[in-house]
Design a protein around this motif. Sequence first.
Motif, PDB file in Angstrom:
ATOM      1  N   CYS A  88       0.820  -1.224   0.000  1.00 32.16           N
ATOM      2  CA  CYS A  88       0.000   0.000   0.000  1.00 32.16           C
ATOM      3  C   CYS A  88       0.849   1.267   0.000  1.00 32.16           C
ATOM      4  O   CYS A  88       0.437   2.306  -0.502  1.00 32.16           O
ATOM      5  CB  CYS A  88      -0.960  -0.007   1.183  1.00 32.16           C
ATOM      6  SG  CYS A  88      -0.207   0.392   2.784  1.00 32.16           S
ATOM      7  N   GLY A  89       2.038   1.206   0.601  1.00 30.19           N
ATOM      8  CA  GLY A  89       2.923   2.370   0.606  1.00 30.19           C
ATOM      9  C   GLY A  89       2.654   3.360   1.725  1.00 30.19           C
ATOM     10  O   GLY A  89       3.412   4.310   1.894  1.00 30.19           O
ATOM     11  N   HIS A  90       1.572   3.171   2.507  1.00 35.46           N
ATOM     12  CA  HIS A  90       1.272   4.168   3.537  1.00 35.46           C
ATOM     13  C   HIS A  90       1.037   3.594   4.928  1.00 35.46           C
ATOM     14  O   HIS A  90       0.693   4.329   5.855  1.00 35.46           O
ATOM     15  CB  HIS A  90       0.090   5.052   3.112  1.00 35.46           C
ATOM     16  CG  HIS A  90      -1.147   4.277   2.755  1.00 35.46           C
ATOM     17  ND1 HIS A  90      -1.912   3.634   3.689  1.00 35.46           N
ATOM     18  CD2 HIS A  90      -1.724   4.026   1.560  1.00 35.46           C
ATOM     19  CE1 HIS A  90      -2.922   3.031   3.091  1.00 35.46           C
ATOM     20  NE2 HIS A  90      -2.825   3.248   1.791  1.00 35.46           N
ATOM     21  N   CYS A  91       1.183   2.267   5.097  1.00 32.92           N
ATOM     22  CA  CYS A  91       1.034   1.712   6.458  1.00 32.92           C
ATOM     23  C   CYS A  91       2.380   1.802   7.186  1.00 32.92           C
ATOM     24  O   CYS A  91       3.394   2.151   6.590  1.00 32.92           O
ATOM     25  CB  CYS A  91       0.524   0.267   6.399  1.00 32.92           C
ATOM     26  SG  CYS A  91       1.733  -0.906   5.768  1.00 32.92           S
ATOM     27  N   CYS A  94       5.183  -0.347   5.624  1.00 32.39           N
ATOM     28  CA  CYS A  94       5.612   0.235   4.342  1.00 32.39           C
ATOM     29  C   CYS A  94       6.468   1.478   4.575  1.00 32.39           C
ATOM     30  O   CYS A  94       7.485   1.681   3.922  1.00 32.39           O
ATOM     31  CB  CYS A  94       4.408   0.604   3.475  1.00 32.39           C
ATOM     32  SG  CYS A  94       3.703  -0.797   2.580  1.00 32.39           S
ATOM     33  N   CYS A 102       3.448  -5.405   4.883  1.00 29.18           N
ATOM     34  CA  CYS A 102       2.399  -4.406   4.614  1.00 29.18           C
ATOM     35  C   CYS A 102       1.070  -4.850   5.217  1.00 29.18           C
ATOM     36  O   CYS A 102       0.634  -5.979   5.047  1.00 29.18           O
ATOM     37  CB  CYS A 102       2.256  -4.216   3.107  1.00 29.18           C
ATOM     38  SG  CYS A 102       0.843  -3.200   2.638  1.00 29.18           S
ATOM     39  N   GLU A 103       0.421  -3.923   5.924  1.00 25.24           N
ATOM     40  CA  GLU A 103      -0.850  -4.252   6.584  1.00 25.24           C
ATOM     41  C   GLU A 103      -1.995  -4.381   5.579  1.00 25.24           C
ATOM     42  O   GLU A 103      -3.054  -4.899   5.917  1.00 25.24           O
ATOM     43  CB  GLU A 103      -1.181  -3.168   7.623  1.00 25.24           C
ATOM     44  CG  GLU A 103      -0.263  -3.256   8.838  1.00 25.24           C
ATOM     45  CD  GLU A 103      -0.302  -2.009   9.717  1.00 25.24           C
ATOM     46  OE1 GLU A 103      -1.148  -1.121   9.474  1.00 25.24           O
ATOM     47  OE2 GLU A 103       0.543  -1.933  10.642  1.00 25.24           O
ATOM     48  N   ASN A 104      -1.785  -3.877   4.362  1.00 26.18           N
ATOM     49  CA  ASN A 104      -2.817  -3.976   3.323  1.00 26.18           C
ATOM     50  C   ASN A 104      -2.290  -4.783   2.138  1.00 26.18           C
ATOM     51  O   ASN A 104      -2.591  -4.493   0.977  1.00 26.18           O
ATOM     52  CB  ASN A 104      -3.225  -2.566   2.896  1.00 26.18           C
ATOM     53  CG  ASN A 104      -3.628  -1.715   4.081  1.00 26.18           C
ATOM     54  OD1 ASN A 104      -4.605  -2.032   4.753  1.00 26.18           O
ATOM     55  ND2 ASN A 104      -2.861  -0.677   4.380  1.00 26.18           N
TER      56      ASN A 104
HETATM   57 ZN   LIG Z   1       1.509  -1.103   3.452  1.00 27.47          ZN
END
Ligand SMILES: [Zn+2]
Length: 340
Positions: A88-91, A94, A102-104
Amino acid sequence: MKAVVFREGARWAVEDVPKPVPAEGEVLLEVIRTGVCGTDEHLLHGGFIAKLPLIPGHEILGRVVEHGPGVTSPAVGTVVVVDNTIHCGHCDPCLTGRALFCENFVSLGCNAPGGFAEYVAVQAAKTFDTDGMDLTTAGLAEPTACAVHGADMLALRPGSDVLVFGAGPTGLILAQLLRASGASRVVVAAPTASKLELARELGIDETVQLDRNDPDAAEDTLRALAPKGFDAVVEATGSTAVFELAVRLTATGGTVLVYGLAGEDATAKVFPYEIFARELTIKGSYAQAFTMKRAVDILKSGAIRTEGIVTEVVGFEDFERGLANLHDSSQIKTVFEPQK
Ligand SMILES: [Zn+2]
Ligand SMILES: [Zn+2]
């Protein structure tokens, strides 16, 4: 289009499903071949990160047939392998450089549609041109990416004496990668004689046959090869008995890499005093992140040989055999081809 669909209750069927439409940033691939892997069986039983119903298949090789909005490359017609992971790039993970957690996390073929189908939509940026590599070699890019991550985690010191337990596809690939990464010797130990023979043909220095039900019986033979233990021992079978043996056979100051997939509630016995007094390191290696490019590059280099690893090709009609082969010790890697 036709696709294999896994459903609740460990049921699956070949179904007619809508052909995917590539979204922004995606390309549509016509699947050429997708590897069948032990993970697929875990997913069928709802394990790992399965999101059912699911079109499985995460080891994808295909030809670009359509661009989604905003995509200009790779060109239509290019044969590519796919890094099936999307972060996702934002958790938190990440943002702290641990995208593998990654949590997503999205993994095509695990919690999003994968490659046991006629077509699959994938992120254009996560495709890698095979540049004319032969099908067998290119089709093993995903397990090779996992091996590259394993080698990263192990951080092998050049000149190390290495023992790898397991001669499945990943064991055979990782053993060769470690040999190419500066090991002075790689020994492979596994139960199936034909796989050990293949390991030697692929350039592995020595092999030792294990009794699947009593791996400890090989301890003396292995210790005779390395009386002070091996600098690095890779457990690529998922067996807890083998893990315990791996710890005992690791040299003082050495490293055990847990690379095989054990049952989620499996337990093994280790002695904290031994880890303390012998300064042992026990590390895990989970899947892969950002290693597909290097996997493709090393396969192109020829440093990892792949002949003999693919033992059967199945299509939609005989897909069942692909799953059954996961329990057949004479089989190494089955691949699915939708056109077969
Ligand atoms: Zn992530
Ligand atoms: Zn796999």
